[in-house]
Design a protein around this motif. Structure first.
Motif, PDB file in Angstrom:
ATOM      1  N   LEU A  11      10.886   2.634   3.229  1.00  0.00           N
ATOM      2  CA  LEU A  11      10.936   1.334   2.804  1.00  0.00           C
ATOM      3  C   LEU A  11      12.172   0.723   2.934  1.00  0.00           C
ATOM      4  O   LEU A  11      13.341   1.031   2.773  1.00  0.00           O
ATOM      5  N   PRO A  12      12.097  -0.872   2.651  1.00  0.00           N
ATOM      6  CA  PRO A  12      13.328  -1.534   2.529  1.00  0.00           C
ATOM      7  C   PRO A  12      13.933  -1.250   1.219  1.00  0.00           C
ATOM      8  O   PRO A  12      13.334  -0.595   0.253  1.00  0.00           O
ATOM      9  N   PRO A  13      15.416  -1.330   1.074  1.00  0.00           N
ATOM     10  CA  PRO A  13      15.923  -0.543  -0.240  1.00  0.00           C
ATOM     11  C   PRO A  13      15.138  -1.395  -1.301  1.00  0.00           C
ATOM     12  O   PRO A  13      15.320  -0.504  -2.457  1.00  0.00           O
ATOM     13  N   ALA A  14      15.010  -2.513  -1.400  1.00  0.00           N
ATOM     14  CA  ALA A  14      14.407  -3.158  -2.755  1.00  0.00           C
ATOM     15  C   ALA A  14      12.882  -2.537  -3.237  1.00  0.00           C
ATOM     16  O   ALA A  14      12.629  -2.252  -4.239  1.00  0.00           O
ATOM     17  N   ALA A  15      12.152  -2.262  -2.024  1.00  0.00           N
ATOM     18  CA  ALA A  15      10.723  -1.720  -2.084  1.00  0.00           C
ATOM     19  C   ALA A  15      11.059  -0.152  -2.674  1.00  0.00           C
ATOM     20  O   ALA A  15      10.024   0.459  -3.555  1.00  0.00           O
TER      21      ALA A  15
ATOM     22  N   THR B 191       0.897  -1.089   0.167  1.00  0.00           N
ATOM     23  CA  THR B 191      -0.021  -0.040   0.116  1.00  0.00           C
ATOM     24  C   THR B 191       1.090   1.274  -0.219  1.00  0.00           C
ATOM     25  O   THR B 191       0.536   2.155  -0.799  1.00  0.00           O
ATOM     26  N   VAL B 192       1.930   1.144   0.892  1.00  0.00           N
ATOM     27  CA  VAL B 192       2.771   2.287   1.016  1.00  0.00           C
ATOM     28  C   VAL B 192       3.354   2.777  -0.380  1.00  0.00           C
ATOM     29  O   VAL B 192       3.731   3.621  -0.879  1.00  0.00           O
ATOM     30  N   VAL B 193       4.040   1.400  -0.748  1.00  0.00           N
ATOM     31  CA  VAL B 193       4.663   1.425  -2.163  1.00  0.00           C
ATOM     32  C   VAL B 193       3.970   1.910  -3.270  1.00  0.00           C
ATOM     33  O   VAL B 193       4.224   3.029  -4.027  1.00  0.00           O
ATOM     34  N   GLY B 194       2.645   1.599  -3.575  1.00  0.00           N
ATOM     35  CA  GLY B 194       1.645   1.898  -4.441  1.00  0.00           C
ATOM     36  C   GLY B 194       1.677   3.693  -4.117  1.00  0.00           C
ATOM     37  O   GLY B 194       1.415   4.168  -5.283  1.00  0.00           O
ATOM     38  N   LEU B 195       1.205   4.000  -2.841  1.00  0.00           N
ATOM     39  CA  LEU B 195       0.796   5.463  -2.836  1.00  0.00           C
ATOM     40  C   LEU B 195       2.155   6.378  -3.393  1.00  0.00           C
ATOM     41  O   LEU B 195       2.022   7.334  -3.692  1.00  0.00           O
TER      42      LEU B 195
ATOM     43  N   TRP C 289      18.008   2.219  -4.306  1.00  0.00           N
ATOM     44  CA  TRP C 289      18.636   1.063  -3.818  1.00  0.00           C
ATOM     45  C   TRP C 289      20.081   1.241  -2.911  1.00  0.00           C
ATOM     46  O   TRP C 289      20.095   0.923  -1.650  1.00  0.00           O
ATOM     47  N   SER C 290      20.867   1.744  -3.661  1.00  0.00           N
ATOM     48  CA  SER C 290      22.048   2.266  -2.863  1.00  0.00           C
ATOM     49  C   SER C 290      21.911   3.085  -1.707  1.00  0.00           C
ATOM     50  O   SER C 290      22.483   2.794  -0.641  1.00  0.00           O
ATOM     51  N   SER C 291      21.265   4.181  -1.803  1.00  0.00           N
ATOM     52  CA  SER C 291      21.281   5.118  -0.615  1.00  0.00           C
ATOM     53  C   SER C 291      20.367   4.430   0.272  1.00  0.00           C
ATOM     54  O   SER C 291      20.367   4.705   1.489  1.00  0.00           O
ATOM     55  N   GLY C 292      19.195   3.551   0.114  1.00  0.00           N
ATOM     56  CA  GLY C 292      18.472   2.867   1.166  1.00  0.00           C
ATOM     57  C   GLY C 292      19.219   1.983   1.872  1.00  0.00           C
ATOM     58  O   GLY C 292      19.181   1.965   3.113  1.00  0.00           O
ATOM     59  N   TRP C 293      20.199   1.168   1.167  1.00  0.00           N
ATOM     60  CA  TRP C 293      21.053   0.423   2.048  1.00  0.00           C
ATOM     61  C   TRP C 293      22.120   1.162   2.634  1.00  0.00           C
ATOM     62  O   TRP C 293      22.453   0.924   4.118  1.00  0.00           O
ATOM     63  N   THR C 294      22.824   2.389   2.340  1.00  0.00           N
ATOM     64  CA  THR C 294      23.432   3.178   3.058  1.00  0.00           C
ATOM     65  C   THR C 294      22.741   3.682   4.399  1.00  0.00           C
ATOM     66  O   THR C 294      23.059   3.645   5.478  1.00  0.00           O
ATOM     67  N   TYR C 295      21.348   3.934   4.227  1.00  0.00           N
ATOM     68  CA  TYR C 295      20.450   4.418   5.394  1.00  0.00           C
ATOM     69  C   TYR C 295      20.396   3.318   6.267  1.00  0.00           C
ATOM     70  O   TYR C 295      20.467   3.589   7.546  1.00  0.00           O
TER      71      TYR C 295
END
Length: 465
Positions: free
Chosen positions: A71-75, A34-38, A110-116
């Motif tokens: 969200l997780p990096p992949a999402a 739901t969050v990904v879609g919004l 994805w890269s910045s999500g993993w860094t975070y």
């Protein structure tokens, strides 16, 4: 892009494959769809608001960076995909461009999500980030996002436009860091408000000023595109009027870019010099056609009329504000270092730098292009003549810059062959072979008159008009 080099296609496909691999884990359990879609819907709306494709227009990143913090990096990587599919793509090949516009932000997210996540950034779709704990990991994540975007942009410049590695990444990170940082701040604010007691509607309030500013910027870009269309029309009119110089303006713009890049000028000045080269002869529209097409020598009175064309050109473009110093190049590109040029007889450093660049580019193209009264000179002979006239007619620094650029990038014989090829005057041409994308570069003479073109005294040099 009329013909995309195979290396560029491969680069984009590799980036798309990498983005797909990064996003694949999101299709497992635990993804808050739901969050990904919004967020994906909001990001797509933002991408439709801005006009991408110009050098100064950034993408719409606030929602994408909010996804990085929520969200997780992949999402987070998935959020960029709908925006890429729905964005306006005015130029072909549209499919490849959409693929690139989806892959680049997906890899950056994805890269910045993993860094975070590695830095322990607080936040998830069910637990909002909070101040001040979020600030440090968010700042590093935003820096990582900007770095990945800049790295990928440099790679596509090398693959698609044959830009040398030492120039490909110049200025990309500093140029993108400021807008990405502003978007990142908005993303942090969205993430903090998203799961607060005020909910997603409060987070949308953060997007309101960002959306308005992007819309205003897009309107400016559309206005600038209209100016560029006007410039192309002016150049086409000159090419139609003076058949001896058809394609000349485009090539002068290309050579001016080559010299400017060799001198290490920033992207904004390089673009202005491209315009200066393209428009340097626009004042010919004010010169009688019979003089431009005259086969025999010009009389002194006729030459004085032709020598008014820099002033005519300056008057024609003085109302186009974004041209900046390019207007001075149009006015002064026939001045000479020793003061024997026109229209004002300026000397040395009195001549604006941009005019000194265009003067060399202009002379080089005149010598290496065929005319009805003479054949084109070889590139080596043209460069030797420029060196001989350096210090009297031309700025030695500009001559040296062109010579170095030609040694490194070579010369596209098709571009130098009289016409402009299939590209419209002023339009970028796809590079062929190992050369920079805006290649070459004198004043065109309507008949066997003056300077090297006519066998006049060598002291006048290759730029007779």
């Amino acid at each position: 892009m009329r013909s995309v080099p195979v290396w560029a296609r491969g680069y984009v496909l590799c980036a798309a494959l990498g983005g797909a691999v990064c996003a694949a884990p999101a299709f497992g359990p635990g993804t808050p769809w739901t969050v990904v879609g919004l967020l994906a819907l909001l990001h797509a709306a933002g991408e439709r608001t801005v006009v991408r494709g110009g050098p100064a227009v950034p993408a719409f990143y606030p929602v994408l960076l909010a996804a990085v913090f929520l969200l997780p990096p992949a999402a987070a990587a998935l959020v960029a995909v709908p925006g890429a599919l729905l964005a306006r793509v005015p130029r072909r090949p549209r499919g490849l461009r959409r693929l690139w516009r989806g892959a680049q932000p997906a890899l950056a997210a994805w890269s910045s999500g993993w860094t975070y996540a590695v830095l322990g950034g607080p936040g998830a779709a069910s637990a909002p980030p909070d101040f001040p704990a979020v600030l440090l990991p968010a700042a590093v994540a935003v820096l990582c996002f900007a770095a990945v975007v800049a790295a990928l942009d440099g790679g596509i410049l090398m693959a698609a436009e044959r830009v040398p590695p030492r120039h490909a990444w110049r200025g990309l990170l500093p140029g993108s860091l400021a807008p990405v940082a502003v978007h990142g701040l908005a993303g942090v604010m969205m993430a903090v408000l998203w799961n607060s007691r005020y909910g997603p509607p409060a987070a949308l309030l953060v997007l309101l000023p960002m959306g308005v500013s992007c819309w205003v910027f897009a309107q400016y870009h559309r206005e600038r595109a209209a100016h560029q269309a006007t410039i192309r029309a002016l150049v086409q009119a000159v090419d139609i009027k003076d058949r001896y110089t058809r394609g000349h303006s485009e090539r002068v713009g290309r050579a001016s870019v080559l010299i400017a890049r060799e001198l290490g000028m920033d992207d904004r000045r390089v673009e202005l010099l491209r315009f200066a080269g393209i428009l340097h002869d626009v004042g010919k529209l004010g010169v009688p056609t019979r003089l431009l097409r005259k086969e025999g020598p010009l009389t002194p009175q006729e030459r004085r009329v032709i020598e008014l064309h820099p002033e005519y050109g300056h008057e024609m473009v003085r109302g186009i504000g974004f041209l900046g110093e390019a207007r001075a190049a149009i006015l002064h590109h026939h001045e000479r270092i020793d003061g024997s040029g026109y229209p004002y007889g300026l000397m040395g450093r009195q001549i604006p730098e941009c005019a000194r660049v265009v003067a060399v580019a202009d002379a080089f193209d005149a010598m290496t292009s065929s005319r009805s009264y003479r054949r084109a000179r070889p590139v080596e002979a043209a460069v030797a003549e420029l060196r001989r006239c350096a210090g009297a007619q031309f700025d030695p620094a500009m001559v040296g810059a062109l010579a170095r650029a030609l040694d490194r990038c070579g010369w596209d014989a098709e571009v130098t062959a009289g016409g402009g090829g299939n590209a419209s005057p002023g339009e970028p041409r796809e590079p062929r072979g190992p050369r920079e994308p805006g290649l070459p570069v004198e004043p065109s003479v309507p008949g066997p008159v003056g300077g090297v073109a006519s066998g006049a005294p060598a002291a006048r040099g290759p730029a007779a008009r």
